[in-house]
Design a protein around this motif. Structure first.
Motif, PDB file in Angstrom:
ATOM      1  N   ALA A  72      11.471  -0.782   3.767  1.00 56.64           N
ATOM      2  CA  ALA A  72      10.300  -1.490   4.296  1.00 56.64           C
ATOM      3  C   ALA A  72       9.996  -1.075   5.726  1.00 56.64           C
ATOM      4  O   ALA A  72       8.832  -1.081   6.158  1.00 56.64           O
ATOM      5  CB  ALA A  72      10.519  -3.005   4.208  1.00 56.64           C
ATOM      6  N   HIS A  73      11.018  -0.701   6.472  1.00 58.20           N
ATOM      7  CA  HIS A  73      10.799  -0.249   7.846  1.00 58.20           C
ATOM      8  C   HIS A  73       9.935   1.014   7.920  1.00 58.20           C
ATOM      9  O   HIS A  73       9.335   1.283   8.965  1.00 58.20           O
ATOM     10  CB  HIS A  73      12.136   0.047   8.522  1.00 58.20           C
ATOM     11  N   GLN A  74       9.894   1.798   6.848  1.00 54.61           N
ATOM     12  CA  GLN A  74       9.065   2.996   6.908  1.00 54.61           C
ATOM     13  C   GLN A  74       7.607   2.618   7.152  1.00 54.61           C
ATOM     14  O   GLN A  74       6.872   3.332   7.834  1.00 54.61           O
ATOM     15  CB  GLN A  74       9.225   3.818   5.626  1.00 54.61           C
ATOM     16  N   TRP A  75       7.168   1.475   6.619  1.00 52.93           N
ATOM     17  CA  TRP A  75       5.844   0.929   6.909  1.00 52.93           C
ATOM     18  C   TRP A  75       5.857   0.165   8.241  1.00 52.93           C
ATOM     19  O   TRP A  75       4.973   0.362   9.068  1.00 52.93           O
ATOM     20  CB  TRP A  75       5.410  -0.031   5.808  1.00 52.93           C
ATOM     21  N   PHE A  76       6.858  -0.706   8.403  1.00 51.16           N
ATOM     22  CA  PHE A  76       6.897  -1.661   9.513  1.00 51.16           C
ATOM     23  C   PHE A  76       7.987  -1.260  10.509  1.00 51.16           C
ATOM     24  O   PHE A  76       9.152  -1.573  10.323  1.00 51.16           O
ATOM     25  CB  PHE A  76       7.157  -3.078   8.984  1.00 51.16           C
ATOM     26  N   GLY A  77       7.591  -0.545  11.553  1.00 49.71           N
ATOM     27  CA  GLY A  77       8.544  -0.084  12.554  1.00 49.71           C
ATOM     28  C   GLY A  77       8.490   1.413  12.725  1.00 49.71           C
ATOM     29  O   GLY A  77       8.640   1.924  13.841  1.00 49.71           O
ATOM     30  N   ASN A  78       8.288   2.153  11.622  1.00 52.89           N
ATOM     31  CA  ASN A  78       8.238   3.606  11.687  1.00 52.89           C
ATOM     32  C   ASN A  78       6.802   4.107  11.709  1.00 52.89           C
ATOM     33  O   ASN A  78       6.384   4.755  12.658  1.00 52.89           O
ATOM     34  CB  ASN A  78       9.006   4.218  10.511  1.00 52.89           C
ATOM     35  N   SER A  79       6.037   3.815  10.643  1.00 57.71           N
ATOM     36  CA  SER A  79       4.618   4.171  10.667  1.00 57.71           C
ATOM     37  C   SER A  79       3.891   3.339  11.719  1.00 57.71           C
ATOM     38  O   SER A  79       3.193   3.882  12.570  1.00 57.71           O
ATOM     39  CB  SER A  79       3.989   3.950   9.291  1.00 57.71           C
ATOM     40  N   VAL A  80       4.045   2.026  11.674  1.00 55.58           N
ATOM     41  CA  VAL A  80       3.500   1.130  12.700  1.00 55.58           C
ATOM     42  C   VAL A  80       4.646   0.780  13.647  1.00 55.58           C
ATOM     43  O   VAL A  80       5.524  -0.008  13.300  1.00 55.58           O
ATOM     44  CB  VAL A  80       2.898  -0.144  12.100  1.00 55.58           C
ATOM     45  N   SER A  81       4.641   1.372  14.819  1.00 54.71           N
ATOM     46  CA  SER A  81       5.743   1.219  15.764  1.00 54.71           C
ATOM     47  C   SER A  81       5.424   0.172  16.820  1.00 54.71           C
ATOM     48  O   SER A  81       4.254  -0.065  17.126  1.00 54.71           O
ATOM     49  CB  SER A  81       6.039   2.550  16.452  1.00 54.71           C
ATOM     50  N   GLY A  92       0.803  -1.205   0.000  1.00 55.86           N
ATOM     51  CA  GLY A  92       0.000   0.000   0.000  1.00 55.86           C
ATOM     52  C   GLY A  92       0.838   1.258   0.000  1.00 55.86           C
ATOM     53  O   GLY A  92       2.069   1.220  -0.039  1.00 55.86           O
ATOM     54  N   PRO A  93       0.178   2.421   0.048  1.00 52.64           N
ATOM     55  CA  PRO A  93       0.853   3.711  -0.147  1.00 52.64           C
ATOM     56  C   PRO A  93       1.983   3.954   0.847  1.00 52.64           C
ATOM     57  O   PRO A  93       1.873   3.616   2.031  1.00 52.64           O
ATOM     58  CB  PRO A  93      -0.269   4.739   0.044  1.00 52.64           C
ATOM     59  N   TYR A  94       3.041   4.576   0.356  1.00 50.81           N
ATOM     60  CA  TYR A  94       4.131   5.005   1.220  1.00 50.81           C
ATOM     61  C   TYR A  94       3.556   5.940   2.278  1.00 50.81           C
ATOM     62  O   TYR A  94       2.781   6.853   1.960  1.00 50.81           O
ATOM     63  CB  TYR A  94       5.215   5.708   0.391  1.00 50.81           C
ATOM     64  N   PRO A  95       3.914   5.772   3.559  1.00 50.32           N
ATOM     65  CA  PRO A  95       3.189   6.479   4.617  1.00 50.32           C
ATOM     66  C   PRO A  95       3.650   7.899   4.942  1.00 50.32           C
ATOM     67  O   PRO A  95       2.950   8.591   5.692  1.00 50.32           O
ATOM     68  CB  PRO A  95       3.406   5.570   5.834  1.00 50.32           C
ATOM     69  N   PHE A  96       4.776   8.359   4.392  1.00 48.99           N
ATOM     70  CA  PHE A  96       5.316   9.627   4.870  1.00 48.99           C
ATOM     71  C   PHE A  96       5.408  10.674   3.767  1.00 48.99           C
ATOM     72  O   PHE A  96       5.051  10.419   2.618  1.00 48.99           O
ATOM     73  CB  PHE A  96       6.674   9.404   5.527  1.00 48.99           C
ATOM     74  N   GLU A  97       5.906  11.856   4.156  1.00 50.15           N
ATOM     75  CA  GLU A  97       5.881  13.023   3.283  1.00 50.15           C
ATOM     76  C   GLU A  97       7.076  13.098   2.339  1.00 50.15           C
ATOM     77  O   GLU A  97       7.078  13.855   1.372  1.00 50.15           O
ATOM     78  CB  GLU A  97       5.825  14.294   4.138  1.00 50.15           C
ATOM     79  N   THR A  98       8.127  12.332   2.616  1.00 44.51           N
ATOM     80  CA  THR A  98       9.319  12.309   1.777  1.00 44.51           C
ATOM     81  C   THR A  98      10.091  11.038   2.107  1.00 44.51           C
ATOM     82  O   THR A  98       9.798  10.346   3.083  1.00 44.51           O
ATOM     83  CB  THR A  98      10.198  13.558   2.022  1.00 44.51           C
ATOM     84  N   TYR A  99      11.095  10.718   1.279  1.00 48.18           N
ATOM     85  CA  TYR A  99      12.005   9.620   1.599  1.00 48.18           C
ATOM     86  C   TYR A  99      13.339   9.910   0.947  1.00 48.18           C
ATOM     87  O   TYR A  99      13.466  10.748   0.041  1.00 48.18           O
ATOM     88  CB  TYR A  99      11.474   8.266   1.124  1.00 48.18           C
TER      89      TYR A  99
END
Length: 500
Positions: A318-327, A266-273
């Protein structure tokens, strides 16, 4: 969305006993009761935002002058409270604009405001302090031309005063003043750049809540490579200026990797990468939010094959979804972060280079009992040894955790597993989730109670039988490829690795 204070209120209940009715600070660091890091975090309040200003002199060995302003909300009456902070000198503290008494207690800063803070009230803390880049136990990383941050798991409080536990996420603003010729990039999007006679002040702000361990500030003689990712996402990569051309071929792959992950979950969760490639020798890569940290050597050492390097890039992405967005709610839930990053790293390698996921999982299964004996089961990792706090990042939560995901996919089927992954990332977006939450969602999505199955995989001392593979043995006799490349063995894609 699950707000951090809701999760944290239940998790901190036991630690609240350390506050007497009037809310006076305990004589020792209280913590919020994390099994692996019992002194991290502080009960009694929820941080909403940090505004942190640093002054960098141009020397990466000289302490930075700093001011940290914290916006918080009290969850209990507070006549006093603690912040996590060490490795810096505090010169003054204010609470709600009035001077507050303060003293260092272990790795805490114990504060007594001039007026107690009532339960439910917002309040502001201002701390004038230094930030020492010379510590060897995490926090600032000294690079060839400046500084970067590596705060996982418990080192943000060695950089700035904070509530240093992932259960208390907040928005961040960073303001850094540095000599002209130095480039500063931080997590989030730029607010402004203000030039002076001899210095420039740079400011960045995150659009979404972030755990303290994921904060990133890069200070150095850097080039910033900008491009556009999926759906117009601003992508900026930070590399040593001298290596701009050499590293551009790697950073150019980031938008395609983001698109690949979006197709999976699904969509990238943040404003930049972007990726931060630092001239440093850390032995690890790190998923700092919106700006992942990588060693320069990963991209320049010829022993690392291209498919391997790209899979490591995907691991941190992948951590941006798993660990960062969902902590994780607590550090024992970190397997949820590392297993998923390892899973998509391995899946990417399978799709792009033919490195079969099933073969990697078969090898992991052979070692799984040994991993559990040393490091505990995936969801109940053994505490770190004294002075080795990053020891929680053992193989049992990487490939051992991915093995749990593989077993679940074998049990419920690929279609249900893919629905589970997308639902997990969407339902808990910008919040927290626990092992119990994952078990409940797996049961919901599959239409069958997965509690007994997953609890066995996550908490048993021995590895359960792998569904669909009765011939797999967890006996340590691991089949090896006939000609294993050194790039594929031995370097942990996340922490403390090296080429085999």
């Amino acid at each position: 969305m699950i707000r951090s204070r809701h999760r944290r209120a239940a998790f901190a209940a036991a630690a609240m006993a350390t506050l007497v009715a009037a809310g006076t600070p305990s004589p020792a660091a209280a913590g919020i009761g994390d099994r692996l890091f019992p002194h991290l975090g502080n009960p009694g309040y929820d941080v909403l935002a940090y505004d942190i200003a640093f002054e960098y002199s141009g020397s990466n060995s000289k302490p930075l002058r700093a001011v940290t302003v914290i916006e918080a909300r009290a969850t209990a009456p507070l006549a006093g409270f603690h912040l996590d902070f060490a490795r810096g000198t505090v010169t003054s503290v204010e609470v709600n604009g009035r001077p507050a008494r303060f003293e260092s207690v272990g790795e805490d800063l114990a504060l007594t405001p001039a007026r107690p803070v009532r339960a439910g009230a917002p309040f502001r803390i201002g701390v004038v302090h230094t930030s020492d880049p010379n510590a060897t136990d995490g926090g600032w990383v000294r690079t060839d031309d400046g500084l970067a941050m590596a705060n996982q798991a418990d080192a943000a409080h060695r950089v700035f005063p904070c509530n240093d536990h992932p259960s208390d996420k907040a928005r961040f603003t960073f303001r850094v003043t540095a000599p002209k010729g130095i480039t500063v990039v931080a997590g989030g999007l730029p607010l402004f750049r203000e030039p002076g006679d001899a210095t420039t002040t740079w400011a960045y702000r995150t659009a979404h809540p972030m755990a303290t361990e994921l904060a990133q500030v890069s200070i150095g003689r850097s080039a910033v490579l900008r491009r556009t990712g999926p759906h117009g996402l601003p992508v900026r990569d930070v590399v040593p200026a001298a290596d701009r051309e050499r590293l551009a071929r790697w950073t150019a792959r980031t938008p395609g990797q983001i698109a690949w992950m979006e197709r999976k979950v699904g969509p990238y969760p943040f404003e930049t990468y972007g990726v931060l490639i630092a001239g440093a020798r850390t032995g690890f890569e790190l998923e700092t939010q919106t700006l992942s940290l990588f060693e320069r050597g990963l991209f320049t050492d010829p022993r690392f094959a291209e498919p391997y390097v790209e899979s490591v890039m995907v691991h941190e992405l992948a951590h941006q979804w798993f660990g960062n967005s969902v902590s994780p709610v607590r550090w024992s839930d970190v397997w949820l972060s590392e297993s998923h990053a390892t899973w998509y790293e391995a899946l990417y390698a399978e799709e792009r280079s033919g490195a079969r996921l099933s073969e990697r999982m078969r090898r992991a299964y052979g070692l799984s009992d040994a991993w559990r004996a040393v490091g505990g089961p995936p969801a109940a990792p053994a505490p770190p040894a004294p002075g080795r706090k990053t020891d929680i990042f053992r193989p049992v939560i990487y490939d051992g955790g991915a093995l749990v995901l593989y077993a679940l996919r074998e049990r419920i089927g690929a279609a249900a597993f893919d629905r589970l992954e997308r639902t997990w990332a969407a339902r808990h977006r910008y919040g927290h989730a626990s092992t119990a939450d994952f078990i409940a969602l797996a049961s919901e999505v599959s239409g069958q109670d997965q509690t007994a199955f997953l609890r066995s995989w996550l908490y048993d001392a021995r590895t359960p039988a792998m569904p669909g593979h009765p011939d797999w043995k967890a006996d340590g006799a691991v089949p090896q490829p006939a000609a294993a490349a050194p790039q594929q063995g031995g370097r942990d894609p996340h922490r403390h690795g090296k080429p085999a």
